[in-house]
Write a protein that holds these residues in place. Structure first.
Motif, mmCIF file in Angstrom:
data_model
loop_
_atom_site.group_PDB
_atom_site.id
_atom_site.type_symbol
_atom_site.label_atom_id
_atom_site.label_comp_id
_atom_site.label_asym_id
_atom_site.label_seq_id
_atom_site.Cartn_x
_atom_site.Cartn_y
_atom_site.Cartn_z
ATOM 1 N N VAL A 135 1.591 9.413 -8.929
ATOM 2 C CA VAL A 135 2.603 9.906 -9.864
ATOM 3 C C VAL A 135 2.309 9.393 -11.281
ATOM 4 O O VAL A 135 2.415 10.132 -12.266
ATOM 5 C CB VAL A 135 4.014 9.473 -9.414
ATOM 6 N N GLY A 136 1.919 8.121 -11.380
ATOM 7 C CA GLY A 136 1.649 7.534 -12.683
ATOM 8 C C GLY A 136 0.496 8.207 -13.395
ATOM 9 O O GLY A 136 0.573 8.488 -14.608
ATOM 10 N N VAL A 137 -0.576 8.484 -12.671
ATOM 11 C CA VAL A 137 -1.732 9.148 -13.271
ATOM 12 C C VAL A 137 -1.354 10.535 -13.774
ATOM 13 O O VAL A 137 -1.769 10.956 -14.863
ATOM 14 C CB VAL A 137 -2.891 9.227 -12.258
ATOM 15 N N LEU A 138 -0.552 11.238 -13.000
ATOM 16 C CA LEU A 138 -0.184 12.612 -13.363
ATOM 17 C C LEU A 138 0.863 12.678 -14.473
ATOM 18 O O LEU A 138 0.965 13.692 -15.168
ATOM 19 C CB LEU A 138 0.342 13.346 -12.124
ATOM 20 N N THR A 139 1.640 11.628 -14.636
ATOM 21 C CA THR A 139 2.747 11.660 -15.616
ATOM 22 C C THR A 139 2.550 10.655 -16.753
ATOM 23 O O THR A 139 3.512 10.307 -17.434
ATOM 24 C CB THR A 139 4.089 11.376 -14.912
ATOM 25 N N ALA A 140 1.330 10.199 -16.968
ATOM 26 C CA ALA A 140 1.079 9.173 -17.988
ATOM 27 C C ALA A 140 1.573 9.602 -19.371
ATOM 28 O O ALA A 140 2.204 8.815 -20.094
ATOM 29 C CB ALA A 140 -0.412 8.849 -18.036
ATOM 30 N N GLU A 141 1.314 10.847 -19.740
ATOM 31 C CA GLU A 141 1.742 11.315 -21.069
ATOM 32 C C GLU A 141 3.259 11.310 -21.187
ATOM 33 O O GLU A 141 3.810 10.989 -22.253
ATOM 34 C CB GLU A 141 1.193 12.714 -21.318
ATOM 35 N N ASP B 242 -4.269 7.805 -22.464
ATOM 36 C CA ASP B 242 -5.591 7.631 -21.848
ATOM 37 C C ASP B 242 -5.698 6.269 -21.170
ATOM 38 O O ASP B 242 -6.210 6.155 -20.046
ATOM 39 C CB ASP B 242 -6.691 7.759 -22.912
ATOM 40 N N TYR B 243 -5.217 5.233 -21.850
ATOM 41 C CA TYR B 243 -5.251 3.883 -21.279
ATOM 42 C C TYR B 243 -4.364 3.804 -20.037
ATOM 43 O O TYR B 243 -4.773 3.280 -18.996
ATOM 44 C CB TYR B 243 -4.776 2.869 -22.318
ATOM 45 N N LEU B 244 -3.158 4.350 -20.154
ATOM 46 C CA LEU B 244 -2.184 4.238 -19.060
ATOM 47 C C LEU B 244 -2.674 4.972 -17.814
ATOM 48 O O LEU B 244 -2.483 4.494 -16.688
ATOM 49 C CB LEU B 244 -0.842 4.788 -19.512
ATOM 50 N N ARG B 245 -3.301 6.128 -18.019
ATOM 51 C CA ARG B 245 -3.802 6.910 -16.878
ATOM 52 C C ARG B 245 -4.793 6.087 -16.046
ATOM 53 O O ARG B 245 -4.764 6.101 -14.812
ATOM 54 C CB ARG B 245 -4.447 8.190 -17.402
ATOM 55 N N ILE B 246 -5.651 5.350 -16.726
ATOM 56 C CA ILE B 246 -6.619 4.491 -16.027
ATOM 57 C C ILE B 246 -5.922 3.263 -15.459
ATOM 58 O O ILE B 246 -6.170 2.851 -14.318
ATOM 59 C CB ILE B 246 -7.750 4.073 -16.983
ATOM 60 N N ALA B 247 -5.012 2.665 -16.246
ATOM 61 C CA ALA B 247 -4.343 1.437 -15.822
ATOM 62 C C ALA B 247 -3.536 1.635 -14.548
ATOM 63 O O ALA B 247 -3.416 0.713 -13.731
ATOM 64 C CB ALA B 247 -3.431 0.926 -16.936
ATOM 65 N N PHE B 248 -2.976 2.837 -14.352
ATOM 66 C CA PHE B 248 -2.207 3.104 -13.136
ATOM 67 C C PHE B 248 -3.080 2.991 -11.881
ATOM 68 O O PHE B 248 -2.560 2.778 -10.781
ATOM 69 C CB PHE B 248 -1.555 4.487 -13.194
ATOM 70 N N LEU B 249 -4.403 3.140 -12.031
ATOM 71 C CA LEU B 249 -5.298 2.981 -10.882
ATOM 72 C C LEU B 249 -5.292 1.547 -10.354
ATOM 73 O O LEU B 249 -5.687 1.295 -9.215
ATOM 74 C CB LEU B 249 -6.723 3.385 -11.263
ATOM 75 N N GLY B 250 -4.836 0.614 -11.182
ATOM 76 C CA GLY B 250 -4.750 -0.777 -10.749
ATOM 77 C C GLY B 250 -3.416 -1.146 -10.139
ATOM 78 O O GLY B 250 -3.206 -2.314 -9.768
ATOM 79 N N VAL C 142 0.838 -1.205 0.000
ATOM 80 C CA VAL C 142 0.000 0.000 0.000
ATOM 81 C C VAL C 142 0.873 1.255 0.000
ATOM 82 O O VAL C 142 0.630 2.209 -0.753
ATOM 83 C CB VAL C 142 -0.946 0.011 1.218
ATOM 84 N N ALA C 143 1.924 1.235 0.848
ATOM 85 C CA ALA C 143 2.813 2.397 0.972
ATOM 86 C C ALA C 143 3.524 2.709 -0.340
ATOM 87 O O ALA C 143 3.818 3.879 -0.640
ATOM 88 C CB ALA C 143 3.833 2.154 2.081
ATOM 89 N N ILE C 144 3.814 1.687 -1.134
ATOM 90 C CA ILE C 144 4.453 1.894 -2.438
ATOM 91 C C ILE C 144 3.402 2.205 -3.498
ATOM 92 O O ILE C 144 3.568 3.104 -4.331
ATOM 93 C CB ILE C 144 5.256 0.641 -2.849
ATOM 94 N N GLY C 145 2.305 1.471 -3.468
ATOM 95 C CA GLY C 145 1.314 1.562 -4.532
ATOM 96 C C GLY C 145 0.607 2.895 -4.619
ATOM 97 O O GLY C 145 0.378 3.411 -5.726
ATOM 98 N N VAL C 146 0.261 3.485 -3.484
ATOM 99 C CA VAL C 146 -0.499 4.745 -3.511
ATOM 100 C C VAL C 146 0.295 5.881 -4.167
ATOM 101 O O VAL C 146 -0.202 6.532 -5.097
ATOM 102 C CB VAL C 146 -0.970 5.127 -2.088
ATOM 103 N N PRO C 147 1.540 6.147 -3.742
ATOM 104 C CA PRO C 147 2.285 7.221 -4.420
ATOM 105 C C PRO C 147 2.605 6.903 -5.874
ATOM 106 O O PRO C 147 2.596 7.801 -6.720
ATOM 107 C CB PRO C 147 3.564 7.366 -3.584
ATOM 108 N N VAL C 148 2.892 5.631 -6.177
ATOM 109 C CA VAL C 148 3.161 5.263 -7.571
ATOM 110 C C VAL C 148 1.927 5.527 -8.427
ATOM 111 O O VAL C 148 2.023 6.019 -9.563
ATOM 112 C CB VAL C 148 3.590 3.779 -7.668
ATOM 113 N N THR C 149 0.756 5.220 -7.887
ATOM 114 C CA THR C 149 -0.485 5.472 -8.618
ATOM 115 C C THR C 149 -0.659 6.966 -8.891
ATOM 116 O O THR C 149 -0.957 7.378 -10.022
ATOM 117 C CB THR C 149 -1.694 4.947 -7.813
#
Length: 441
Positions: free
Chosen positions: A104-110, A128-136, A95-102
């Motif tokens: 950062v990933g959503v904000l930097t997908a492009e 667009d796909y990656l932004r959603i996929a980072f939620l997983g 959880v501690a790793i996943g939340v910040p990675v999510t």
């Protein structure tokens, strides 16, 4: 120790582990099969975005490996409650790793997509796909950590059930959301991302429910322990370095082939690597059994059993490698026809696979000993050994001037180097520290 009894233990862990490992790539394969019918651009976008997600999650595989070793040790020492408490530390670390990675990933997908230099036609849908996929990401890391806990508890069947159920749900959700069903709108490529995130979330929820039930029965508090989470993070750093060296070696190998600027050679290499990866699942299943059994034996303080298990595992590795190598060599002239009708690619692939077949017995031992030392918690040695092998291998890979020479370097220098490093360690006793934790020894 009776070999038959040991073999039964190995098979009981390895067979479900193998089936679960094979199920994992089916997520992207199912997505590709469904998205492929939408056209070339969506499929290309999926390929770029999928490469980012698999790389990010792949680097966090230490969440499974480190947790398996720690849980198995405490189980072997007769401390099931302590084993589950350590397992929950790994879950909270996810959880501690996943939340910040999510975030950062959503904000930097492009930005991630731009690194691949894809055309504007592909980069927009891919982002667009990656932004959603980072939620997983967090659910996926939770699946890794929970799987590691269950493996440490000598249970590889529950992760298999979760993997199969998750794949079936992924296919159903993708079909419904990509094409639209009933009241659900047709979302196309982004529908595939949402469907996969849903399946991953439910997989994580199922595994966590199993762990929560076992944890409560053992009287263990589910709340995070700051010290335990921090300890799990420290233990994971060497395994992360080990993983980075492995991925760096694979990247150097591919870079060398790309530098030939020959599409036929690159296509043959990609197919050879895909087949090698599939065969690695067979060998990795035995390695997973080695992690769980080694950790339990050392936790119980039984050095003689640990040594006997290691020798038996090496025998399994050799025979597994001989079988996969023979199968690879026998099928090398024709297996390419399953993927392409290009005679030049089929011919180049056959040559590469023959070389790869020769390395399979060594690979079998490497995978097993890697699992043994991970199970022993010997991550620091694995990290330094991995760095040494990578530094030795990279010049040979970059020097190679043909596909056959690349695969010869990969088999002889990279796999051969890992074999020497791991055998050297396994023959000694420095890694065989007994007790519920390595530190206590």
């Amino acid at each position: 120790m009776q070999n038959r009894a040991v073999d039964q233990e190995i098979l009981a862990l390895a067979i479900p582990a193998f089936l679960a490992l094979v199920a994992e790539p089916l997520f992207l394969l199912a997505d590709a099969a469904i998205i492929g019918h939408l056209g070339t651009v969506p499929l290309a976008a999926l390929g770029v975005a999928g490469a980012v997600i698999t790389t990010v999650v792949g680097l966090c595989v230490f969440l499974a490996y480190g947790t398996t070793a720690d849980v198995a040790r405490k189980l072997g020492a007769g401390d099931r409650a302590g084993a589950l408490a350590s397992g929950m530390d790994g879950v909270w670390l996810a959880v501690a790793i996943g939340v910040p990675v999510t975030l950062v990933g959503v904000l930097t997908a492009e930005w991630w997509i731009d690194l691949f230099g894809a055309s504007a036609e592909v980069s927009g849908p891919a982002a667009d796909y990656l932004r959603i996929a980072f939620l997983g990401t967090t659910p996926l890391l939770l699946v890794l950590a929970a799987t590691g806990v269950l493996r440490g508890l000598q249970d590889t069947r529950t992760p298999l059930v979760a993997a199969v159920a998750g794949n079936l749900l992924n296919i159903a959700a993708n079909l419904a959301l990509v094409h639209g069903t009933g009241p659900l709108p047709r979302l196309g490529l982004t529908g595939s991302a949402w469907g996969t995130v849903l399946a991953q979330t439910l997989m994580a929820a199922g595994l966590l429910a199993v762990l929560a039930h076992a944890t409560r029965r053992a009287g263990v508090n589910l709340r995070p322990r700051t010290g335990g989470v921090r300890s799990a993070g420290r233990a994971g750093i060497p395994l992360l370095i080990r993983t980075l060296t492995l991925r760096a070696a694979l990247l150097v190998t591919t870079y060398s082939v790309v530098s030939f600027d020959d599409s036929t050679t690159l296509a043959a290499h990609q197919l050879a690597f895909t087949i090698w990866t599939f065969l690695a699942f067979v060998l990795d299943a035995v390695a997973i059994a080695a992690q769980a059994l080694t950790g339990r034996a050392l936790g119980s303080g039984d050095v003689a059993r640990t040594r006997a298990l290691t020798q038996r595992m090496i025998t399994w590795g050799i025979w597994s490698g001989l079988v996969t190598g023979a199968a690879l060599a026998a099928s090398s002239p024709v297996i390419g026809r399953l993927f392409t009708n290009d005679d030049a690619v089929v011919s180049a692939l056959a040559s590469a696979l023959l070389v790869a077949a020769l390395a399979q017995p060594a690979a079998g031992v490497v995978f097993v000993l890697d699992g043994v030392l991970i199970g022993a918690g010997d991550g620091r040695y694995l990290a330094w050994g991995g760095l040494a092998v990578f530094v030795s291998y990279a010049p040979f890979a970059l020097w190679a001037d043909s596909l056959v020479w690349v695969w010869l370097a990969f088999g002889a220098i990279f796999m051969g180097g890992r074999l020497v490093v791991l055998l050297h360690r396994a023959r000694g006793e420095a890694w065989m520290l007994i007790g519920a934790t390595r530190a206590s020894s």
